[in-house]
Each structure stands twice: as structure tokens, then as C-alpha cells.
Design an enzyme around this catalytic site. Structure first.
Site, PDB file in Angstrom:
ATOM      1  N   HIS A 168       0.382  -2.743   9.329  1.00 48.41           N
ATOM      2  CA  HIS A 168       2.065  -2.534   9.233  1.00 48.41           C
ATOM      3  C   HIS A 168       2.500  -2.127  10.122  1.00 48.41           C
ATOM      4  O   HIS A 168       2.082  -1.188  11.138  1.00 48.41           O
ATOM      5  CB  HIS A 168       2.347  -1.875   7.640  1.00 48.41           C
ATOM      6  CG  HIS A 168       2.325  -2.732   6.626  1.00 48.41           C
ATOM      7  ND1 HIS A 168       2.860  -3.555   6.011  1.00 48.41           N
ATOM      8  CD2 HIS A 168       1.049  -2.461   5.747  1.00 48.41           C
ATOM      9  CE1 HIS A 168       2.291  -4.171   5.177  1.00 48.41           C
ATOM     10  NE2 HIS A 168       1.073  -3.664   4.518  1.00 48.41           N
TER      11      HIS A 168
ATOM     12  N   HIS B 182       0.985  -1.132  -0.002  1.00 50.27           N
ATOM     13  CA  HIS B 182      -0.032   0.157  -0.086  1.00 50.27           C
ATOM     14  C   HIS B 182       0.840   1.298   0.015  1.00 50.27           C
ATOM     15  O   HIS B 182       0.810   2.192  -0.553  1.00 50.27           O
ATOM     16  CB  HIS B 182      -1.111   0.139   1.254  1.00 50.27           C
ATOM     17  CG  HIS B 182      -2.187  -0.692   1.136  1.00 50.27           C
ATOM     18  ND1 HIS B 182      -2.547  -2.014   1.000  1.00 50.27           N
ATOM     19  CD2 HIS B 182      -3.614  -0.066   0.784  1.00 50.27           C
ATOM     20  CE1 HIS B 182      -3.597  -2.435   0.831  1.00 50.27           C
ATOM     21  NE2 HIS B 182      -4.260  -1.341   0.785  1.00 50.27           N
TER      22      HIS B 182
END
Length: 430
Positions: A244, A197
Site C-alpha cells: 500500500h 488491513h
């Protein structure tokens, strides 16, 4: 302490899940009182960072490889402890909008005290999801500038493919939960390093400015504002969602810069080859298929394999469609002597045609995708003798997932650059 040791220590600290949890708390995301997870956070604080001997080791498979999801969707790394369903007065299930249909997992219960930030970061994380891509790239190709749209897709495919393959090679798990609250669960069965991302959220705005500045007339300051805003929104959203660590996001950003430095000079050559070389479609289809097969051999099943095949199929379809459109004269780029292009004034006619192209085009894209999905999965199951009564299980076989994603999204990509522009030309809204 040497510089290398300091950097290693910094990397360990940036990967600590406690830092992700701290950022979530700072943004108003907390474990609700009474949740089974609430009592586990204190225990998690003493587990330590990656590389710390106090850290709980990750469970491995029988062959010593990292654990992978089973049929019920146990993700890479630590499986989420889902709280009970909320009652009428209970906390909101903040991650339920991203339920994973392949693993059945849902987002965890969380107390969200800052709803504006929650919706902002939900928007930020959507900038790296399929819904955004399937609107953004066609919009560029149909309404703005096919030249820029094609090259954006080339860069996106390259960056995302390298990022997905790197994940399956490094095999680092997602941040541990607890202490992290997983607001999004859709990609939880994938590995963590680097954040794709973050890579996409960095590559797209940078490439967009590189491709448009000098080709279109606009102040450079607009681009210099757009790049950090877009990139930071996507990067921070991944930490906020609990997907993350800080290190994953930083690595994804730096990895993207390196890829752009190396490969951006080749984008013009690749696009010209795709359009003009006689046998380009055969090479495009074959190369993307080989890359897909290679990526499927890096690891056992996770949602990243299907995403990789989807990315490669989309790239191949868009490239082949641009070849057909160029050779049939459906889509021709403006000549060099007309550059830089002036942004036209927004009129009712211009706006109306743009809306028509988006509505008609997206309806056709969704129709093509739905038809191809219904055809390719049963066909692949039949060809390879795989039971298709349980689509979840069937799609965990490479023989089903690769052709389904590759053919379906290859057809979608071909439609975006050839079939749909041809229809626009036929009905007079091109």
C-alpha cells in the site's frame, strides 16, 4: 494555491511509490545487487506520481476497464518482476511465506538488513489475515466474553465489507514495482485504495476498548496505549510489505473512523436482533448472501471477491449460531446488575480449561473447514457445469467461489458460536 489544490497535491505525493520504497530502504529492505530489478529503479524514478503526465499509463482491458489477472495471476496494476531463485549464498526471498496459491506468485528477492523489523512487520501484517481472525474471534467467544466477541465480529464484517467494495469501486492499483519491493504477494491481485488491513487494524482495537471499558474493570490507559500501537503496527506493516501507499493507509484509517461513528450506535440493536428475533436466521442468511452477490458484480475476478464472501459467511454463521445458542440457553450473557465484571485471578484450573477450549475448539474448526471445502467446491462445480480438474480456474467463477466461501465459513462461524460451545458444555469445560 487553494486549499483544495494543496490537498490534491498532498494526496498525489502520498500515493507516490517512491515514498513506499524510501520507507522500505529506511527499514533495511533493498533490492539485492545483481538483481534484474536493480537496474529498473532509476527508470522508475522519472515516471512520476499518479496524475503526472510522465507516469506510465496502466494497461487496460479490451473494454477500457482496468486490467485484471489472467489465469497465470497477473495482478491489478503493474506486474512484479520476480528475480531469479537465490543460490546458496544469495539473498533471502523475504516474501515467500505469503505465496499466493491462486495466482502462483511469490514474494520478490530482497536484501533484508534489519531482521527484527522484518519479523515485527510480518507479525503486524498477520493481524489482518485469516490466521489471526480464526484464532482471535473464537478466543474471545470461548474464553473471554461472548458478548464482546459477537459485537466485534459485527463491526469487523461491516468495516471489511465496505472496505472491499470500496476497493472494487475506486480501482486504484497497488504501488508500482519497481521501485517498490513486494515482500508479500498474497493480496497483490486486489486493488489498493483503501487499505483493508489498516481498516481492520484500526476498527478492532477501537471497538474492543469501546465494548469492554465499563463492562470490565481495567485502567483506561491500557486501552489508550493499545489502540495506537496496534493500529500503527498494522498500517506501517502494509507500507513495509510494499502492498500500500501512504495514502491508502491514511484513507483506510479515516474511513474506519467514519464507519464507526455512523454504525457503532447500531451494534447493540443488531446483536439483540440476531439473538432474539424469531426469523433472524433467515434474514441474516439472505441479507449476507445478497451483499455477497452484489460485491461479486462490482468487478471481475480477484482474491478480494473470495475474501468478501468469506467475511460475509463468517458473520452470518456467527450470528445464526448466537441465535441458536441464546434460544437453547447454551450461551447467556451476565445480567446487567453484575457489571462491571472483575478480571478473575489466573489459576491453574482456569488456565487449563482455557487451553483445552482453544485446542479442542481449533481442531474442530479446522476439521469443519476442511470437510466443507472438500464438499462445496466439487458440488458447486457439478451443479453449475464447471470443470473442477483445475481448482484455481474453477474458483475464479462466481458460481463456485461464492458458495464455497459463504457456505464453508458460514458453517465455521456457526460452529464457533453454537456447536463447539455445546460440546464444551457437554464435556464440562465451558
Amino acid at each position: 494555491m487553494s486549499l483544495g489544490q494543496r490537498l490534491a497535491l498532498l494526496a498525489i505525493r502520498l500515493q507516490e511509490p517512491q515514498r513506499v520504497a524510501s520507507f522500505q530502504r529506511l527499514c533495511g529492505v533493498e533490492v539485492p545487487l545483481g538483481s534484474p530489478k536493480a537496474g529498473e529503479d532509476a527508470e522508475t524514478e522519472v515516471r512520476g506520481a499518479p496524475g503526472d503526465p510522465r507516469r506510465r499509463p496502466r494497461q487496460s482491458g479490451a473494454d477500457g476497464s482496468p486490467a485484471k489477472p489472467d489465469c497465470c495471476g497477473a495482478p491489478n496494476g503493474v506486474r512484479n518482476g520476480l528475480a531469479a531463485e537465490p543460490g546458496p549464498t544469495g539473498p533471502r526471498r523475504a516474501g515467500s511465506l505469503r505465496r499466493n496459491s491462486l495466482t502462483g506468485e511469490e514474494g520478490e528477492l530482497a536484501k533484508v538488513s534489519n531482521l527484527p523489523l522484518y519479523y515485527l512487520f510480518c507479525f503486524g501484517t498477520e493481524l489482518g489475515n485469516e490466521l489471526f481472525y480464526i484464532i482471535f474471534f473464537p478466543f474471545w467467544i470461548w474464553n473471554l466474553d461472548p458478548f464482546v466477541g459477537r459485537r466485534l465480529v459485527i463491526i469487523w464484517v461491516l468495516v471489511m465489507y465496505l472496505g472491499q467494495c470500496t476497493k472494487d469501486i475506486i480501482r486504484w492499483p497497488r504501488p508500482a514495482s519497481p521501485p517498490v519491493i513486494k515482500l508479500e504477494i498474497f493480496y497483490n491481485s486486489e486493488y489498493s485504495m483503501p487499505s483493508t488491513h489498516a481498516m481492520s487494524g484500526t476498527a478492532i482495537p477501537i471497538a474492543m476498548i469501546l465494548l469492554t471499558y465499563g463492562r470490565w474493570q481495567y485502567p483506561l490507559i491500557y486501552g489508550l496505549i493499545l489502540i495506537p500501537c496496534w493500529s500503527s503496527l498494522v498500517c506501517l506493516s502494509r507500507i513495509y510489505m510494499g502492498m500500500h501507499s501512504i495514502l491508502d493507509v491514511i484513507a483506510g484509517f479515516l474511513y474506519t473512523i467514519l464507519i464507526l461513528i455512523i454504525f457503532y450506535p447500531l451494534v447493540d440493536l443488531i446483536d439483540n436482533f440476531n439473538q432474539t428475533y424469531k426469523y433472524a436466521p433467515l434474514i441474516i442468511i439472505g441479507l449476507h448472501l445478497i451483499l455477497g452477490i452484489f460485491s461479486f458484480t462490482l468487478d471481475t475476478w480477484s482474491t478480494s471477491r473470495g475474501d468478501t464472501a468469506e467475511i460475509l459467511g463468517s458473520g452470518a454463521g456467527i450470528a445464526c449460531g448466537s441465535h441458536a445458542a441464546y434460544n437453547l440457553g447454551i450461551s447467556l450473557d451476565p445480567s446487567l446488575h453484575t457489571l462491571p465484571l472483575a478480571i478473575p485471578p489466573l489459576t491453574v484450573t482456569l488456565f487449563g480449561k482455557a487451553i483445552l477450549r482453544v485446542v479442542i475448539g481449533m481442531l474442530l474448526v479446522l476439521f469443519v473447514r476442511d470437510i466443507m471445502k472438500k464438499v462445496t467446491i466439487p458440488l458447486a462445480c457439478k451443479l453449475f457445469g464447471i470443470p473442477c480438474h483445475d481448482l484455481r480456474q474453477a474458483r475464479q467463477h462466481m458460481e463456485v467461489e461464492l458458495p464455497y466461501r459463504y457456505i464453508t465459513y458460514g458453517t465455521v462461524g456457526f460452529s464457533i458460536t453454537f456447536l463447539i460451545p455445546y460440546i464444551f458444555s457437554f464435556i464440562g469445560i465451558s
